[in-house]
Design an enzyme around this catalytic site. Structure first.
Site, PDB file in Angstrom:
ATOM      1  N   LYS A 190      39.496 -14.606  76.378  1.00  0.00           N
ATOM      2  CA  LYS A 190      39.168 -15.186  77.688  1.00  0.00           C
ATOM      3  C   LYS A 190      40.343 -15.996  78.232  1.00  0.00           C
ATOM      4  O   LYS A 190      40.752 -15.827  79.381  1.00  0.00           O
ATOM      5  CB  LYS A 190      37.942 -16.106  77.555  1.00  0.00           C
ATOM      6  CG  LYS A 190      37.686 -16.952  78.793  1.00  0.00           C
ATOM      7  CD  LYS A 190      36.469 -17.830  78.649  1.00  0.00           C
ATOM      8  CE  LYS A 190      36.717 -19.163  77.985  1.00  0.00           C
ATOM      9  NZ  LYS A 190      37.390 -20.162  78.828  1.00  0.00           N
ATOM     10  N   ASN A 191      40.879 -16.875  77.411  1.00  0.00           N
ATOM     11  CA  ASN A 191      41.897 -17.798  77.919  1.00  0.00           C
ATOM     12  C   ASN A 191      43.232 -17.116  78.194  1.00  0.00           C
ATOM     13  O   ASN A 191      44.031 -17.612  78.983  1.00  0.00           O
ATOM     14  CB  ASN A 191      42.090 -18.971  76.954  1.00  0.00           C
ATOM     15  CG  ASN A 191      40.947 -19.963  77.052  1.00  0.00           C
ATOM     16  OD1 ASN A 191      40.114 -19.867  77.951  1.00  0.00           O
ATOM     17  ND2 ASN A 191      40.902 -20.904  76.129  1.00  0.00           N
TER      18      ASN A 191
ATOM     19  N   CYS B   5      35.433 -32.530  83.783  1.00  0.00           N
ATOM     20  CA  CYS B   5      34.570 -31.562  83.115  1.00  0.00           C
ATOM     21  C   CYS B   5      33.682 -32.353  82.174  1.00  0.00           C
ATOM     22  O   CYS B   5      33.788 -33.570  82.105  1.00  0.00           O
ATOM     23  CB  CYS B   5      35.383 -30.518  82.371  1.00  0.00           C
ATOM     24  SG  CYS B   5      36.278 -31.181  80.982  1.00  0.00           S
TER      25      CYS B   5
ATOM     26  N   ARG C 107      40.221 -34.162  83.645  1.00  0.00           N
ATOM     27  CA  ARG C 107      41.290 -33.218  83.303  1.00  0.00           C
ATOM     28  C   ARG C 107      42.196 -33.098  84.517  1.00  0.00           C
ATOM     29  O   ARG C 107      41.977 -32.268  85.396  1.00  0.00           O
ATOM     30  CB  ARG C 107      40.698 -31.879  82.874  1.00  0.00           C
ATOM     31  CG  ARG C 107      40.007 -32.002  81.529  1.00  0.00           C
ATOM     32  CD  ARG C 107      39.252 -30.777  81.135  1.00  0.00           C
ATOM     33  NE  ARG C 107      40.118 -29.632  80.829  1.00  0.00           N
ATOM     34  CZ  ARG C 107      39.633 -28.465  80.376  1.00  0.00           C
ATOM     35  NH1 ARG C 107      38.343 -28.317  80.178  1.00  0.00           N
ATOM     36  NH2 ARG C 107      40.443 -27.472  80.111  1.00  0.00           N
TER      37      ARG C 107
ATOM     38  N   ASP D 176      39.608 -26.163  70.810  1.00  0.00           N
ATOM     39  CA  ASP D 176      38.498 -25.270  71.153  1.00  0.00           C
ATOM     40  C   ASP D 176      37.714 -24.806  69.923  1.00  0.00           C
ATOM     41  O   ASP D 176      36.693 -24.134  70.069  1.00  0.00           O
ATOM     42  CB  ASP D 176      39.012 -24.051  71.932  1.00  0.00           C
ATOM     43  CG  ASP D 176      39.396 -24.414  73.363  1.00  0.00           C
ATOM     44  OD1 ASP D 176      39.097 -25.542  73.794  1.00  0.00           O
ATOM     45  OD2 ASP D 176      40.011 -23.569  74.042  1.00  0.00           O
TER      46      ASP D 176
ATOM     47  N   ARG E 190      29.833 -18.260  79.283  1.00  0.00           N
ATOM     48  CA  ARG E 190      31.164 -18.351  79.884  1.00  0.00           C
ATOM     49  C   ARG E 190      32.225 -17.766  78.964  1.00  0.00           C
ATOM     50  O   ARG E 190      33.271 -17.307  79.448  1.00  0.00           O
ATOM     51  CB  ARG E 190      31.531 -19.823  80.153  1.00  0.00           C
ATOM     52  CG  ARG E 190      30.669 -20.480  81.210  1.00  0.00           C
ATOM     53  CD  ARG E 190      31.160 -21.874  81.476  1.00  0.00           C
ATOM     54  NE  ARG E 190      32.580 -21.834  81.849  1.00  0.00           N
ATOM     55  CZ  ARG E 190      33.314 -22.893  82.130  1.00  0.00           C
ATOM     56  NH1 ARG E 190      32.772 -24.083  82.094  1.00  0.00           N
ATOM     57  NH2 ARG E 190      34.581 -22.772  82.450  1.00  0.00           N
TER      58      ARG E 190
HETATM   59  C1  UD1 Z   1      43.489 -24.699  78.128  1.00  0.00           C
HETATM   60  C2  UD1 Z   1      42.316 -23.862  77.680  1.00  0.00           C
HETATM   61  C3  UD1 Z   1      41.203 -24.742  77.130  1.00  0.00           C
HETATM   62  C4  UD1 Z   1      41.754 -25.663  76.045  1.00  0.00           C
HETATM   63  C5  UD1 Z   1      42.962 -26.431  76.557  1.00  0.00           C
HETATM   64  C6  UD1 Z   1      43.625 -27.289  75.486  1.00  0.00           C
HETATM   65  C7  UD1 Z   1      42.434 -22.000  79.222  1.00  0.00           C
HETATM   66  C8  UD1 Z   1      41.812 -21.271  80.362  1.00  0.00           C
HETATM   67  N1  UD1 Z   1      41.825 -23.116  78.826  1.00  0.00           N
HETATM   68  O1  UD1 Z   1      43.045 -25.504  79.226  1.00  0.00           O
HETATM   69  O2  UD1 Z   1      40.191 -23.902  76.605  1.00  0.00           O
HETATM   70  O3  UD1 Z   1      40.749 -26.567  75.652  1.00  0.00           O
HETATM   71  O4  UD1 Z   1      43.946 -25.505  77.052  1.00  0.00           O
HETATM   72  O5  UD1 Z   1      44.040 -26.522  74.429  1.00  0.00           O
HETATM   73  O6  UD1 Z   1      43.400 -21.551  78.643  1.00  0.00           O
HETATM   74  N2  UD1 Z   1      46.914 -32.454  81.341  1.00  0.00           N
HETATM   75  C9  UD1 Z   1      47.407 -33.455  82.151  1.00  0.00           C
HETATM   76  N3  UD1 Z   1      47.856 -33.103  83.397  1.00  0.00           N
HETATM   77  C10 UD1 Z   1      47.843 -31.817  83.845  1.00  0.00           C
HETATM   78  C11 UD1 Z   1      47.339 -30.808  83.009  1.00  0.00           C
HETATM   79  C12 UD1 Z   1      46.876 -31.165  81.756  1.00  0.00           C
HETATM   80  O7  UD1 Z   1      47.423 -34.617  81.784  1.00  0.00           O
HETATM   81  O8  UD1 Z   1      48.268 -31.569  84.978  1.00  0.00           O
HETATM   82  C13 UD1 Z   1      46.406 -32.808  80.003  1.00  0.00           C
HETATM   83  C14 UD1 Z   1      44.938 -32.441  79.819  1.00  0.00           C
HETATM   84  O9  UD1 Z   1      44.072 -33.450  80.302  1.00  0.00           O
HETATM   85  C15 UD1 Z   1      44.851 -32.266  78.324  1.00  0.00           C
HETATM   86  C16 UD1 Z   1      46.194 -31.678  77.960  1.00  0.00           C
HETATM   87  O10 UD1 Z   1      47.067 -32.010  79.047  1.00  0.00           O
HETATM   88  O11 UD1 Z   1      44.705 -33.518  77.672  1.00  0.00           O
HETATM   89  C17 UD1 Z   1      46.214 -30.190  77.730  1.00  0.00           C
HETATM   90  O12 UD1 Z   1      45.625 -29.545  78.851  1.00  0.00           O
HETATM   91  P1  UD1 Z   1      46.007 -28.055  79.270  1.00  0.00           P
HETATM   92  O13 UD1 Z   1      46.811 -27.397  78.193  1.00  0.00           O
HETATM   93  O14 UD1 Z   1      46.552 -28.069  80.645  1.00  0.00           O
HETATM   94  O15 UD1 Z   1      44.564 -27.381  79.296  1.00  0.00           O
HETATM   95  P2  UD1 Z   1      44.109 -26.190  80.192  1.00  0.00           P
HETATM   96  O16 UD1 Z   1      45.235 -25.265  80.445  1.00  0.00           O
HETATM   97  O17 UD1 Z   1      43.325 -26.730  81.344  1.00  0.00           O
END
Ligand code: UD1
Length: 422
Positions: free
Chosen positions: A22-23, A117, A122, A308, A400
């Protein structure tokens, strides 16, 4: 709304195949926007998150069709809108993945802010920073990220976040930079296998991206990209969940098609807990030995223990022979499963970002409620191990990310039914 009714206490035995990731797939669907034409993805899981991304792409003018049970064609020839609306983005924050490709190809994008969320805020600050560094103007207007650029120019961009690299921001920056002018170097890039998968797909579209899997990714912009055909990798988190289903029921389960190398830290952790795990020919075979030994784990960006799989692992540790400590290195509040596990008889105390789990001999069936995808998976696992009947409510969260979970578990000998909630 549906629920699962589980008669627990049966050791699971047999073989299941891992679904497509999925991811990995969600940003790959968005990446199709970078080219004009039909991109075909194979091994796409049938999940509500995939349907949400399809709806986002349709809102932009794309045509999305299933050409086979797991073959998805994304036709971008009709794309003439650049807005990802609130109503879709609020359902799935991964919708933000259209921001980078829209900017790369059309130099304009409006994407609703995803908001928080179930397990905490996030932010998307790194996504915004990435585009600004390439020269885009990015404003927040009416709950939307509104981005425009006359031109995008490659640059050295550091994407370090408070919890390490961001997968989503790395994906968006790679996709925007693929059609920018010059060279973009992403420092502290995400190293997850799903990121490498996107690098490979962009390569298949004609992009010049190097360093996937390392902390520094270099993207040399090109003028145009072509549609491609791509087979999506296996879903490591789904595979890990079924491995844990074998472990928590003291069963004997083989998951085919999972990449054990990507799961090596998870597998090593299970072995530390006394679970027998054999890896051969792309299959992971697990034999549960209960009670497992208690553990100390800390989640973090790849190659650390994946957040995850934390809720599901916490479910297993609730049946350990002592005190385990789980530290959430990415989402300090990701413990919605804890009070529900307590309803099943587990001893879990949470002081964010840490959960302390004092193992018990048995879990007992109860009514529990799912609040997010992986918490839901954890409750199903606990229900499979618990004596008596467990009702897992609000399983739309599980839909999901897990295709046909009840069918796979039934094929392993579980007594699990999907019922409409009364
Ligand atoms: C992806 C995964 C999700 C997983 C997460 C962390 C997908 C679709 N989802 O989510 O299942 O739980 O990685 O492994 O691939 N952050 C910031 N600022 C930003 C973006 C992120 O501070 O602009 C922080 C987030 O709050 C979090 C960390 O960075 O603490 C990692 O987040 P990120 O890797 O961006 O997660 P996703 O890509 O949303």
């Amino acid at each position: 709304m549906d629920k699962y009714v589980i008669e627990g206490g049966r050791p699971l035995r047999g073989t299941v195949a891992a679904q497509g990731s999925k991811n990995a797939c969600l940003p790959m669907m968005a990446a199709a926007l970078l080219a004009d034409g039909v991109t075909t993805l194979r091994n796409v899981p049938r999940l509500s998150d995939i349907e949400t991304m399809a709806a986002v792409l349709r809102a932009l003018g794309a045509t999305i069709e299933w050409e086979g049970p797991h073959v998805l064609a994304v036709d971008t020839r009709g794309v003439d809108k650049y807005v990802a609306p609130y109503d879709l983005v609020r359902r799935m924050r991964a919708s933000i993945a259209v921001l980078g490709p829209l900017m790369g190809r059309f130099r304009r994008a409006e994407v609703s802010l995803p908001g928080g969320c179930a397990f905490g805020p996030r932010p998307v600050d790194l996504h915004i920073k990435a585009l600004r560094e390439l020269g885009a103007t990015v404003e927040l207007e009416g709950g939307y990220v509104v981005a425009r650029a006359a031109a995008l120019k490659g640059k050295r961009v550091n994407l370090s976040g408070p919890a390490g690299p961001s997968r989503g921001a790395t994906a968006n920056l790679m996709m925007a930079a693929a059609l920018a002018e010059g060279v973009t170097v992403i420092e502290d890039a995400a190293r997850e296998p799903e990121t490498v998968e996107l690098v490979n797909m962009l390569g298949a579209m004609g992009a010049r991206v190097e360093g996937g899997g390392s902390a520094e990714i270099t993207v040399t912009g090109v003028d145009r990209l072509e549609p491609c055909e791509y087979e999506v990798m296996a879903d490591q988190i789904e595979a890990g969940t079924y491995v844990l289903a074998g472990a928590i029921t003291g069963g004997d389960v083989t998951v085919e098609g999972a990449d054990a190398e990507y799961l090596s830290l998870f597998i090593g952790t299970l072995r530390e807990a006394g679970v027998t795990v054999d890896v051969s020919n792309g299959a992971i075979a697990v034999r549960g030995n209960l009670p497992v030994a208690p553990l100390e784990i800390r989640t973090g960006p790849y190659p650390a223990f994946p957040t995850d799989l934390q809720p599901q692992m916490t479910a297993l540790l609730s049946l350990a022979s002592g005190r385990s400590v789980v530290v959430e290195g990415i989402y300090p509040d990701r413990f919605n499963h804890a009070p529900e596990l307590v309803r099943l008889g587990a001893h879990v105390e949470v002081t964010p970002p840490t959960a302390v789990i004092n193992g018990v001999h048995r879990l007992y069936g109860a009514y529990v409620m799912t609040s997010d995808l992986r918490a839901g998976a954890a409750l199903v696992l606990a229900g499979l191990a618990a004596g008596g009947e467990t009702n897992v409510r609000r399983i739309y969260h599980i839909d999901r990310g897990y295709e046909g979970m009840e069918d796979k578990l039934t094929s392993l000998g579980a007594a699990i039914r999907r019922l409409e909630e009364e």
